[in-house]
Design a protein around this motif. Structure first.
Motif, PDB file in Angstrom:
ATOM      1  N   ILE A 198      82.643  41.263  75.380  1.00 17.50           N
ATOM      2  CA  ILE A 198      81.820  40.735  76.442  1.00 17.50           C
ATOM      3  C   ILE A 198      80.586  41.811  76.565  1.00 17.50           C
ATOM      4  CG2 ILE A 198      81.730  40.284  79.032  1.00 17.50           C
ATOM      5  CD1 ILE A 198      83.217  38.217  77.423  1.00 17.50           C
ATOM      6  N   GLY A 199      79.507  41.656  76.532  1.00 18.33           N
ATOM      7  CA  GLY A 199      78.238  42.444  76.536  1.00 18.33           C
ATOM      8  C   GLY A 199      77.917  42.868  78.132  1.00 18.33           C
ATOM      9  N   MET A 200      78.968  43.425  78.691  1.00 21.25           N
ATOM     10  CA  MET A 200      78.689  43.966  80.042  1.00 21.25           C
ATOM     11  C   MET A 200      79.544  45.239  80.174  1.00 21.25           C
ATOM     12  SD  MET A 200      79.372  40.602  82.304  1.00 21.25           S
ATOM     13  CE  MET A 200      78.822  41.080  83.869  1.00 21.25           C
ATOM     14  N   TYR A 201      79.130  45.956  81.062  1.00 18.88           N
ATOM     15  CA  TYR A 201      79.487  47.177  81.265  1.00 18.88           C
ATOM     16  C   TYR A 201      80.747  47.280  82.648  1.00 18.88           C
ATOM     17  CZ  TYR A 201      75.789  48.686  78.459  1.00 18.88           C
ATOM     18  OH  TYR A 201      74.737  48.841  77.528  1.00 18.88           O
ATOM     19  N   LEU A 202      81.723  46.548  82.148  1.00 20.21           N
ATOM     20  CA  LEU A 202      82.617  46.363  83.106  1.00 20.21           C
ATOM     21  C   LEU A 202      84.232  46.933  83.219  1.00 20.21           C
ATOM     22  CD1 LEU A 202      82.445  42.599  84.115  1.00 20.21           C
ATOM     23  CD2 LEU A 202      81.644  44.359  85.485  1.00 20.21           C
ATOM     24  N   PRO A 203      84.632  47.602  83.897  1.00 24.09           N
ATOM     25  CA  PRO A 203      86.070  48.221  83.755  1.00 24.09           C
ATOM     26  C   PRO A 203      87.015  47.479  83.723  1.00 24.09           C
ATOM     27  CG  PRO A 203      85.435  48.574  86.199  1.00 24.09           C
ATOM     28  CD  PRO A 203      84.367  47.848  85.390  1.00 24.09           C
ATOM     29  N   GLU A 204      87.207  46.664  82.918  1.00 21.17           N
ATOM     30  CA  GLU A 204      88.134  45.612  82.435  1.00 21.17           C
ATOM     31  C   GLU A 204      87.938  45.057  81.217  1.00 21.17           C
ATOM     32  OE1 GLU A 204      87.186  42.306  85.457  1.00 21.17           O
ATOM     33  OE2 GLU A 204      85.770  41.580  83.999  1.00 21.17           O
ATOM     34  N   LYS A 205      89.021  44.099  80.621  1.00 22.06           N
ATOM     35  CA  LYS A 205      88.948  43.372  79.336  1.00 22.06           C
ATOM     36  C   LYS A 205      89.040  42.009  79.846  1.00 22.06           C
ATOM     37  CE  LYS A 205      90.886  47.415  76.456  1.00 22.06           C
ATOM     38  NZ  LYS A 205      90.961  48.219  77.421  1.00 22.06           N
ATOM     39  N   ASN A 206      88.393  41.225  78.882  1.00 15.61           N
ATOM     40  CA  ASN A 206      88.608  39.768  79.093  1.00 15.61           C
ATOM     41  C   ASN A 206      89.120  39.087  77.917  1.00 15.61           C
ATOM     42  OD1 ASN A 206      87.294  38.217  81.307  1.00 15.61           O
ATOM     43  ND2 ASN A 206      86.086  40.151  81.220  1.00 15.61           N
ATOM     44  N   ALA A 331      65.799  46.860  91.517  1.00 17.68           N
ATOM     45  CA  ALA A 331      66.044  48.005  91.084  1.00 17.68           C
ATOM     46  C   ALA A 331      65.554  48.327  89.680  1.00 17.68           C
ATOM     47  CB  ALA A 331      67.530  48.137  91.156  1.00 17.68           C
ATOM     48  N   MET A 332      65.593  47.300  88.953  1.00 21.77           N
ATOM     49  CA  MET A 332      65.075  47.490  87.398  1.00 21.77           C
ATOM     50  C   MET A 332      63.592  47.420  87.451  1.00 21.77           C
ATOM     51  SD  MET A 332      66.017  47.779  84.174  1.00 21.77           S
ATOM     52  CE  MET A 332      67.522  47.201  83.959  1.00 21.77           C
ATOM     53  N   THR A 333      62.653  46.985  88.314  1.00 20.11           N
ATOM     54  CA  THR A 333      61.496  47.182  88.297  1.00 20.11           C
ATOM     55  C   THR A 333      60.993  48.477  88.629  1.00 20.11           C
ATOM     56  OG1 THR A 333      61.311  44.665  88.895  1.00 20.11           O
ATOM     57  CG2 THR A 333      59.385  46.044  89.230  1.00 20.11           C
ATOM     58  N   THR A 334      61.881  49.071  89.875  1.00 22.85           N
ATOM     59  CA  THR A 334      61.232  50.207  90.431  1.00 22.85           C
ATOM     60  C   THR A 334      61.513  51.258  89.448  1.00 22.85           C
ATOM     61  OG1 THR A 334      61.912  49.534  92.660  1.00 22.85           O
ATOM     62  CG2 THR A 334      61.976  51.771  92.342  1.00 22.85           C
ATOM     63  N   PHE A 335      62.698  51.569  88.657  1.00 28.10           N
ATOM     64  CA  PHE A 335      62.916  52.265  87.563  1.00 28.10           C
ATOM     65  C   PHE A 335      61.996  52.087  86.386  1.00 28.10           C
ATOM     66  CE2 PHE A 335      66.684  53.401  90.195  1.00 28.10           C
ATOM     67  CZ  PHE A 335      66.997  54.608  89.601  1.00 28.10           C
ATOM     68  N   GLY A 336      61.491  50.632  86.168  1.00 31.83           N
ATOM     69  CA  GLY A 336      60.635  50.729  85.025  1.00 31.83           C
ATOM     70  C   GLY A 336      61.317  50.648  83.598  1.00 31.83           C
ATOM     71  N   GLY A 337      60.640  51.397  82.772  1.00 33.01           N
ATOM     72  CA  GLY A 337      61.172  51.648  81.380  1.00 33.01           C
ATOM     73  C   GLY A 337      62.665  52.420  81.400  1.00 33.01           C
ATOM     74  N   ALA A 338      62.760  53.262  82.478  1.00 34.36           N
ATOM     75  CA  ALA A 338      63.938  53.999  82.568  1.00 34.36           C
ATOM     76  C   ALA A 338      65.132  53.304  82.969  1.00 34.36           C
ATOM     77  CB  ALA A 338      63.891  55.066  83.658  1.00 34.36           C
ATOM     78  N   GLY A 339      64.914  52.066  83.435  1.00 33.47           N
ATOM     79  CA  GLY A 339      65.942  51.555  83.867  1.00 33.47           C
ATOM     80  C   GLY A 339      66.842  50.797  82.600  1.00 33.47           C
ATOM     81  N   VAL A 340      66.428  50.716  81.472  1.00 33.29           N
ATOM     82  CA  VAL A 340      67.250  50.362  80.265  1.00 33.29           C
ATOM     83  C   VAL A 340      68.071  51.535  79.750  1.00 33.29           C
ATOM     84  CG1 VAL A 340      65.656  48.345  79.866  1.00 33.29           C
ATOM     85  CG2 VAL A 340      65.342  50.622  78.611  1.00 33.29           C
ATOM     86  N   ASP A 341      67.839  52.846  80.145  1.00 40.71           N
ATOM     87  CA  ASP A 341      68.560  53.870  79.721  1.00 40.71           C
ATOM     88  C   ASP A 341      69.858  53.798  80.447  1.00 40.71           C
ATOM     89  OD1 ASP A 341      69.719  56.317  79.243  1.00 40.71           O
ATOM     90  OD2 ASP A 341      68.166  57.546  80.085  1.00 40.71           O
ATOM     91  N   VAL A 342      71.129  53.454  79.938  1.00 42.21           N
ATOM     92  CA  VAL A 342      72.456  53.302  80.586  1.00 42.21           C
ATOM     93  C   VAL A 342      72.626  54.325  81.389  1.00 42.21           C
ATOM     94  CG1 VAL A 342      74.760  53.011  79.709  1.00 42.21           C
ATOM     95  CG2 VAL A 342      73.052  51.790  78.439  1.00 42.21           C
ATOM     96  N   ALA A 343      72.417  55.674  81.142  1.00 40.14           N
ATOM     97  CA  ALA A 343      72.455  57.005  81.841  1.00 40.14           C
ATOM     98  C   ALA A 343      72.070  56.788  83.299  1.00 40.14           C
ATOM     99  CB  ALA A 343      71.952  58.250  81.075  1.00 40.14           C
ATOM    100  N   GLN A 344      71.024  56.085  83.439  1.00 37.87           N
ATOM    101  CA  GLN A 344      70.358  55.870  84.658  1.00 37.87           C
ATOM    102  C   GLN A 344      71.220  54.923  85.614  1.00 37.87           C
ATOM    103  OE1 GLN A 344      67.889  57.467  86.105  1.00 37.87           O
ATOM    104  NE2 GLN A 344      66.835  58.018  84.563  1.00 37.87           N
ATOM    105  N   ASP A 345      72.306  54.244  85.093  1.00 37.45           N
ATOM    106  CA  ASP A 345      73.193  53.443  85.756  1.00 37.45           C
ATOM    107  C   ASP A 345      72.482  52.376  86.794  1.00 37.45           C
ATOM    108  OD1 ASP A 345      75.962  52.820  86.124  1.00 37.45           O
ATOM    109  OD2 ASP A 345      75.771  53.746  88.077  1.00 37.45           O
ATOM    110  N   ILE A 346      71.542  51.806  85.885  1.00 35.69           N
ATOM    111  CA  ILE A 346      70.984  50.547  86.612  1.00 35.69           C
ATOM    112  C   ILE A 346      71.084  49.249  85.640  1.00 35.69           C
ATOM    113  CG2 ILE A 346      68.870  49.228  87.336  1.00 35.69           C
ATOM    114  CD1 ILE A 346      69.674  51.572  89.402  1.00 35.69           C
ATOM    115  N   LEU A 347      70.967  49.430  84.522  1.00 34.51           N
ATOM    116  CA  LEU A 347      71.384  48.380  83.558  1.00 34.51           C
ATOM    117  C   LEU A 347      72.736  47.473  83.709  1.00 34.51           C
ATOM    118  CD1 LEU A 347      70.101  46.783  81.257  1.00 34.51           C
ATOM    119  CD2 LEU A 347      71.344  48.260  79.719  1.00 34.51           C
ATOM    120  N   PRO A 348      73.822  48.198  84.096  1.00 34.31           N
ATOM    121  CA  PRO A 348      75.096  47.318  84.163  1.00 34.31           C
ATOM    122  C   PRO A 348      74.688  46.385  85.190  1.00 34.31           C
ATOM    123  CG  PRO A 348      75.282  49.763  83.647  1.00 34.31           C
ATOM    124  CD  PRO A 348      73.980  49.788  83.782  1.00 34.31           C
TER     125      PRO A 348
END
Length: 381
Positions: A198-206, A331-348
């Motif tokens: 699953i292509g999501m950053y979830l603390p679980e398994k499916n 939130a993604m718009t506000t962060f702009g390109g930085a939003g796709v950096d997983v370390a910013q913790d917006i993409l999940p």
């Protein structure tokens, strides 16, 4: 505010001080259960909420559970596993035998065991009437299960699964007949499970789960054979509210993060938070979040009075998922390109919010239900 609510707020404040978002985010990247957070739910008594004391619980209500989910998800302390654990209690409390209640409910309060929930099938999707997994009664009273389920959260980790299966063939003239509900030991011979990617950053398994001539005892049946659909909605309506609590909580987290970033991000010498193109979508998202939250708690109160919440639960599902999507997108718009950096913790959250418009039930079906039940329009699904 009730004494229960005050106590829950204090417990959640304590948890927030002892476990941070970074830990849960790391679990999400690894698709691992946040055991530290799970243990805090156990130790604090949150996991025992909503279950009568006679079955090892702490009493309380669905409202209490939703409040805890909401408060902790505002800090993005995700615990998706709590949803099947709590929702699986409802059909047992209302329709299970006394033996089933005393065997299966207490461990859900202590964390020793928890339930997964098996309903979705690849070829049926939202149309539960068309499920193909069968449970055929045998001469000795047991049932023989064959079929498969998909998108099953924490199946391997769970001790038992609340399984939805057909005990008689599909009848176009009476689609609801022949669906039954069972408690299944997940370690029985003939059961196999494959972890899904699953292509999501979830603390679980499916998992994709397969049943190949699995024998379950007669006393695994919950309620009356063939009448499982009505029993099922005792789980699905509370599920809508539990997921809504996760939605509005995470939406608030996205809005908070975006507002904080908008106050300091100033590529043209003034904070982007001073631009209406940022302010207005954030304000709109916050308005939708609070509207969803208000209706969610009203629906929970109605449920706890023993009233039917089918319509309200579905309205809350629409409101909360759209509010979450709105919040994650700005939130993604506000962060702009930085939003796709997983370390910013917006993409999940951006990914999860898109998913939550189609899960655990898609919004189009929900709107069709609302049109039929609230407006008296012809059934369209």
């Amino acid at each position: 505010m009730s004494e229960n609510s005050e106590a829950i707020r204090e417990i959640c404040d304590s948890i927030i001080k002892r476990v941070d978002r970074a830990y849960v985010a790391e679990c999400g990247r690894k698709n691992e259960m946040p055991t530290k957070l799970w243990q805090m739910w156990i130790d604090s008594g949150l996991l025992a909420m909503g279950l009568p004391e006679e079955y090892g619980g702490a009493g309380g209500s669905l409202y209490d559970i939703i409040l805890a989910m909401d408060l902790l998800h505002r800090e993005a302390l995700l615990l998706p596993l709590a949803v099947p654990n709590f929702m699986s209690r409802e059909p047992l409390l209302r329709h299970g035998s006394e033996a089933q209640k005393r065997r299966y409910l207490p461990p859900t309060a202590t964390g020793e065991e928890f339930f997964s929930f098996g309903i979705t099938e690849a070829d049926a999707g939202t149309n539960t009437f068309k499920i193909k997994t069968t449970a055929i009664r045998q001469p000795d009273g047991s049932f023989l299960v064959n079929g498969s389920k998909t998108y099953q959260t924490a199946f391997v980790e769970s001790a038992h699964c609340l399984l939805v299966a057909r005990t008689q063939p599909y009848d176009e003239k009476n689609r609801t007949a022949g669906i039954s509900l069972f408690i299944v030991d997940t370690k029985l011979p003939g059961i196999s499970a494959t972890k899904m990617d699953i292509g999501m950053y979830l603390p679980e398994k499916n998992y994709q789960v397969y049943y190949d001539d699995v024998v379950i005892p007669a006393d695994a049946l919950v309620g009356q054979e063939g009448r499982g659909l009505s029993i099922l909605f005792d789980s699905l309506n509370p599920e809508r509210l539990l997921v809504a609590a996760m939605n509005v909580g995470q939406a608030d987290y996205c809005i908070k993060r975006a507002a904080e970033y908008a106050k300091i991000r100033a590529p043209f010498d003034k904070p982007i938070g001073s631009y209406q193109s940022i302010q207005h979508p954030l304000a709109r998202a916050k308005t939708y979040v609070e509207a969803a939250r208000t209706m969610m708690y009203l629906a929970a109160e109605k449920h706890d009075r023993g009233e039917n919440i089918g319509l309200e639960a579905n309205m809350v599902k629409i409101l909360s998922s759209e509010a979450f999507k709105m919040a994650a997108e700005i939130a993604m718009t506000t962060f702009g390109g930085a939003g796709v950096d997983v370390a910013q913790d917006i993409l999940p959250f951006f990914i999860a919010a898109q998913n939550n418009t189609v899960a655990p039930v898609n919004n189009q079906i929900v709107l069709s239900y609302i049109a039929e039940k609230a407006l008296g329009l012809p059934k369209s699904y």
